[in-house]
Design a protein around this motif. Sequence first.
Motif, short mmCIF file in Angstrom:
data_model
loop_
_atom_site.label_atom_id
_atom_site.label_comp_id
_atom_site.label_asym_id
_atom_site.label_seq_id
_atom_site.Cartn_x
_atom_site.Cartn_y
_atom_site.Cartn_z
N GLY A 113 0.81 -1.21 0.00
CA GLY A 113 0.00 0.00 0.00
C GLY A 113 0.84 1.26 0.00
O GLY A 113 0.58 2.20 -0.77
N VAL A 114 1.86 1.29 0.84
CA VAL A 114 2.72 2.47 0.91
C VAL A 114 3.48 2.66 -0.39
O VAL A 114 3.56 3.78 -0.92
CB VAL A 114 3.68 2.36 2.12
CG1 VAL A 114 4.75 3.42 2.07
CG2 VAL A 114 2.91 2.45 3.43
N ILE A 115 4.03 1.59 -0.94
CA ILE A 115 4.80 1.70 -2.17
C ILE A 115 3.91 2.15 -3.33
O ILE A 115 4.29 3.05 -4.10
CB ILE A 115 5.52 0.37 -2.49
CG1 ILE A 115 6.64 0.14 -1.48
CG2 ILE A 115 6.06 0.37 -3.91
CD1 ILE A 115 7.29 -1.21 -1.57
N CYS A 116 2.75 1.56 -3.48
CA CYS A 116 1.86 1.95 -4.58
C CYS A 116 1.40 3.40 -4.43
O CYS A 116 1.36 4.15 -5.41
CB CYS A 116 0.63 1.03 -4.62
SG CYS A 116 0.95 -0.56 -5.38
N ALA A 117 1.06 3.80 -3.22
CA ALA A 117 0.62 5.17 -3.00
C ALA A 117 1.75 6.16 -3.29
O ALA A 117 1.52 7.22 -3.88
CB ALA A 117 0.11 5.34 -1.57
N LEU A 118 2.97 5.82 -2.90
CA LEU A 118 4.10 6.69 -3.18
C LEU A 118 4.37 6.80 -4.68
O LEU A 118 4.63 7.90 -5.19
CB LEU A 118 5.35 6.19 -2.47
CG LEU A 118 5.46 6.53 -0.98
CD1 LEU A 118 6.69 5.86 -0.38
CD2 LEU A 118 5.51 8.02 -0.79
N ILE A 119 4.31 5.68 -5.38
CA ILE A 119 4.52 5.70 -6.83
C ILE A 119 3.46 6.57 -7.49
O ILE A 119 3.76 7.41 -8.35
CB ILE A 119 4.51 4.28 -7.41
CG1 ILE A 119 5.77 3.53 -6.99
CG2 ILE A 119 4.39 4.31 -8.94
CD1 ILE A 119 5.76 2.06 -7.32
N GLY A 120 2.22 6.39 -7.09
CA GLY A 120 1.14 7.20 -7.66
C GLY A 120 1.33 8.68 -7.38
O GLY A 120 1.17 9.52 -8.28
N ALA A 121 1.70 9.02 -6.15
CA ALA A 121 1.90 10.43 -5.80
C ALA A 121 3.07 11.02 -6.58
O ALA A 121 3.00 12.17 -7.06
CB ALA A 121 2.13 10.56 -4.30
#
Length: 81
Positions: free
Chosen positions: A20-28
């Motif tokens: 979740g953290v990695i995907c959210a960071l990539i998206g941001a």
Amino acid sequence: MPPVNQTSLRKQDTELLTKGVICALIGAIVLLGPYVARGQSVREILQQATLVGWFALALGCAFLVRYALNRRRAAGRGQKS
């Protein structure tokens, strides 16, 4: 159904949080990239990837919500026992 091992559940929760953290960071990063990129070509590439950025951000948030629900459910089970 066999009982689920606590360490297995904890490992699954940790993996869910990490994803979740990695995907959210990539998206941001993909969504904010065009505003901070210095090169015009990089800015154009990141602008073309906004759909991917929104998808990654939404997926990351969904993983984080699922993690929070799992933690709440585990805390509720711990109080009942």
